[in-house]
Design an enzyme around this catalytic site. Structure first.
Site, short mmCIF file in Angstrom:
data_model
loop_
_atom_site.label_atom_id
_atom_site.label_comp_id
_atom_site.label_asym_id
_atom_site.label_seq_id
_atom_site.Cartn_x
_atom_site.Cartn_y
_atom_site.Cartn_z
N ASP A 26 2.71 5.03 -5.41
CA ASP A 26 2.04 6.29 -5.10
C ASP A 26 2.99 7.45 -5.38
O ASP A 26 3.79 7.85 -4.54
CB ASP A 26 1.58 6.30 -3.64
CG ASP A 26 0.87 7.60 -3.30
OD1 ASP A 26 0.74 8.47 -4.19
OD2 ASP A 26 0.46 7.76 -2.13
N HIS A 43 -7.34 9.82 4.42
CA HIS A 43 -6.81 8.84 5.38
C HIS A 43 -7.10 9.32 6.80
O HIS A 43 -6.91 10.49 7.12
CB HIS A 43 -5.30 8.68 5.19
CG HIS A 43 -4.95 8.08 3.86
ND1 HIS A 43 -4.04 8.65 3.00
CD2 HIS A 43 -5.40 6.97 3.25
CE1 HIS A 43 -3.93 7.90 1.92
NE2 HIS A 43 -4.75 6.87 2.04
N GLY A 44 -7.51 8.40 7.64
CA GLY A 44 -7.89 8.77 9.00
C GLY A 44 -9.40 9.04 9.05
O GLY A 44 -10.13 8.72 8.12
N ASN A 91 -9.99 0.31 0.97
CA ASN A 91 -8.88 0.28 1.93
C ASN A 91 -9.35 0.72 3.31
O ASN A 91 -9.97 1.77 3.45
CB ASN A 91 -7.79 1.25 1.48
CG ASN A 91 -6.98 0.72 0.32
OD1 ASN A 91 -7.34 -0.29 -0.29
ND2 ASN A 91 -5.88 1.38 0.01
N HIS A 105 -9.71 4.64 -1.28
CA HIS A 105 -8.81 4.80 -0.11
C HIS A 105 -9.56 5.55 0.98
O HIS A 105 -10.59 6.17 0.75
CB HIS A 105 -7.55 5.58 -0.52
CG HIS A 105 -6.53 4.73 -1.19
ND1 HIS A 105 -5.31 4.44 -0.63
CD2 HIS A 105 -6.57 4.06 -2.37
CE1 HIS A 105 -4.64 3.65 -1.45
NE2 HIS A 105 -5.38 3.41 -2.52
N ASP A 153 0.84 -1.20 0.00
CA ASP A 153 0.00 0.00 0.00
C ASP A 153 0.88 1.25 0.00
O ASP A 153 1.84 1.34 0.77
CB ASP A 153 -0.86 -0.06 1.29
CG ASP A 153 -1.90 1.03 1.36
OD1 ASP A 153 -2.44 1.40 0.31
OD2 ASP A 153 -2.21 1.47 2.49
N HIS A 154 0.58 2.21 -0.86
CA HIS A 154 1.29 3.49 -0.92
C HIS A 154 2.81 3.33 -1.00
O HIS A 154 3.55 3.90 -0.17
CB HIS A 154 0.93 4.38 0.28
CG HIS A 154 -0.48 4.86 0.25
ND1 HIS A 154 -0.94 5.83 -0.62
CD2 HIS A 154 -1.56 4.49 0.96
CE1 HIS A 154 -2.23 6.03 -0.43
NE2 HIS A 154 -2.65 5.22 0.52
N GLU A 195 -2.07 5.91 -8.61
CA GLU A 195 -2.89 6.90 -7.88
C GLU A 195 -2.79 8.27 -8.53
O GLU A 195 -1.69 8.74 -8.87
CB GLU A 195 -2.42 6.97 -6.42
CG GLU A 195 -3.20 7.99 -5.60
CD GLU A 195 -2.89 7.92 -4.10
OE1 GLU A 195 -2.55 6.82 -3.60
OE2 GLU A 195 -2.98 8.97 -3.44
N GLY A 211 -11.04 4.37 3.73
CA GLY A 211 -12.33 3.72 4.04
C GLY A 211 -12.83 3.94 5.46
O GLY A 211 -14.03 3.81 5.71
#
Ligand code: G3H
Ligand code: ZN
Length: 308
Positions: A122, A198-199, A247, A225, A100-101, A152, A227
């Site tokens: 990424d 994210h977060g 994700n 992304h 991931d990333h 991405e 999620g």
């Protein structure tokens, strides 16, 4: 029917690693309109939590690692732990391993050679042409080894584990850039900024008009992304609109940390780490099980027993 089940699973057998190829999971999800959860793991407890949830839900799963997880656990330990758990704890369900990333070529290429069936490059914080060039390079190396690549476009903001904040701005990807990127790079799956972060942030959302526009023009599987922190109803709608991978990272970290803190506070004299950590596995299992039901992947592994 082969012993590997109705999907004709393609196993990645490198360094004795026995995992399912992500393409088999995703093509089934695409055909049957559901999404596979790609769960960020950070330690043995989270791997066990995801594996047990997958067995309980009878669901396929993607276990994914970030570069910081690799830095924490080491690439070899991670690949061996995930493959051993997949084989011994979750043999009845298909599990794929994904980076991931990825931002570092060395790490990406090591993952490609270590049994990952998919890697995410990424370079979304760079100018589009630079992103395209770097991604193309990874695609060339990965495809030669039968490994899928996720690209991405439009950087997805926020940090994994960020909670309860409000982001100043959540930038969106530009449709024309997504189209050009996919056409030129030949990536296998695409992630793009469509309003999530994210977060967990009060102002994250899904811009469905952008998701629809992307899905109209770009036929490869779309990866959502960020999620964690998105309303269930929106997640369901996104799956209807064609999202095939979701994700989830922060929700697992929260489940682990909250539970560990609570158990430690209640058992200050405990001297066996396993007694403190066992409840964290159960907490992650509960969260992941719920996501599998929400994403529609529960029950999708029936009859696909992996024979060891
Ligand atoms: O790449 C990982 C995911 O996008 C995780 O996002 O921490 O908001 O669930 P999340
Ligand atoms: Zn992400």
């Amino acid at each position: 029917m082969s012993g590997f089940g109705r999907y004709d699973w393609q196993f990645v057998i490198t360094n004795c690693i026995m995992l399912v190829h992500i393409k088999d999971l995703v093509s089934e999800a695409k055909k049957n309109n559901y999404a596979i959860g790609a769960f960020n793991i950070t330690n043995l407890e989270s791997v066990l939590g995801v594996a047990r949830a997958a067995v309980k839900a009878d669901s396929p799963a993607i276990i994914q690692v970030s570069e910081s997880a690799i830095e924490y656990m080491g690439l070899k330990p991670i690949t061996h732990i995930v493959s051993t758990v997949a084989k011994n704890v979750a043999a009845s369900v298909p599990i794929a391993l994904h980076l991931d990333h990825g931002t570092n070529f060395d790490t990406i290429f090591e993952c490609i050679s270590s049994g990952f069936s998919s890697v995410h490059i990424d370079a979304s914080n760079l100018a589009l042409d630079e992103n395209i060039n770097l991604t193309k390079h990874v695609v060339k190396v990965a495809h030669a080894k039968n490994v899928w690549v996720q690209g991405e476009v439009g950087a997805i903001v926020g940090s994994h584990g960020d909670i309860k904040s409000k982001l100043k701005e959540i930038p969106l990807a530009k449709l024309e850039e997504v189209i050009k990127f996919v056409k030129e790079t030949k990536v296998d799956t695409i992630a793009a900024a469509i309003g999530t972060a994210h977060g967990i942030h009060a102002n994250e959302d899904i811009v469905f008009s952008l998701l629809k526009a992307i899905k109209d023009k770009v036929k490869i599987p779309f990866v959502l992304h960020g999620g964690s922190g998105v309303l269930d109803a929106k997640i369901k709608k996104a799956i209807k609109e064609g999202v095939n991978i979701i994700n989830v990272g922060t929700d697992l970290k929260i489940a682990f940390c909250r539970t560990l803190i609570e158990v430690c506070l209640k058992n200050r004299e405990e001297a066996d780490p396993r007694n403190l950590l066992k409840p964290t596995i159960a907490a992650i299992e509960r969260v992941v099980f719920g996501k599998m039901k929400l994403f529609g992947s529960a029950g999708r592994a029936v009859g696909n027993k992996i024979e060891t």
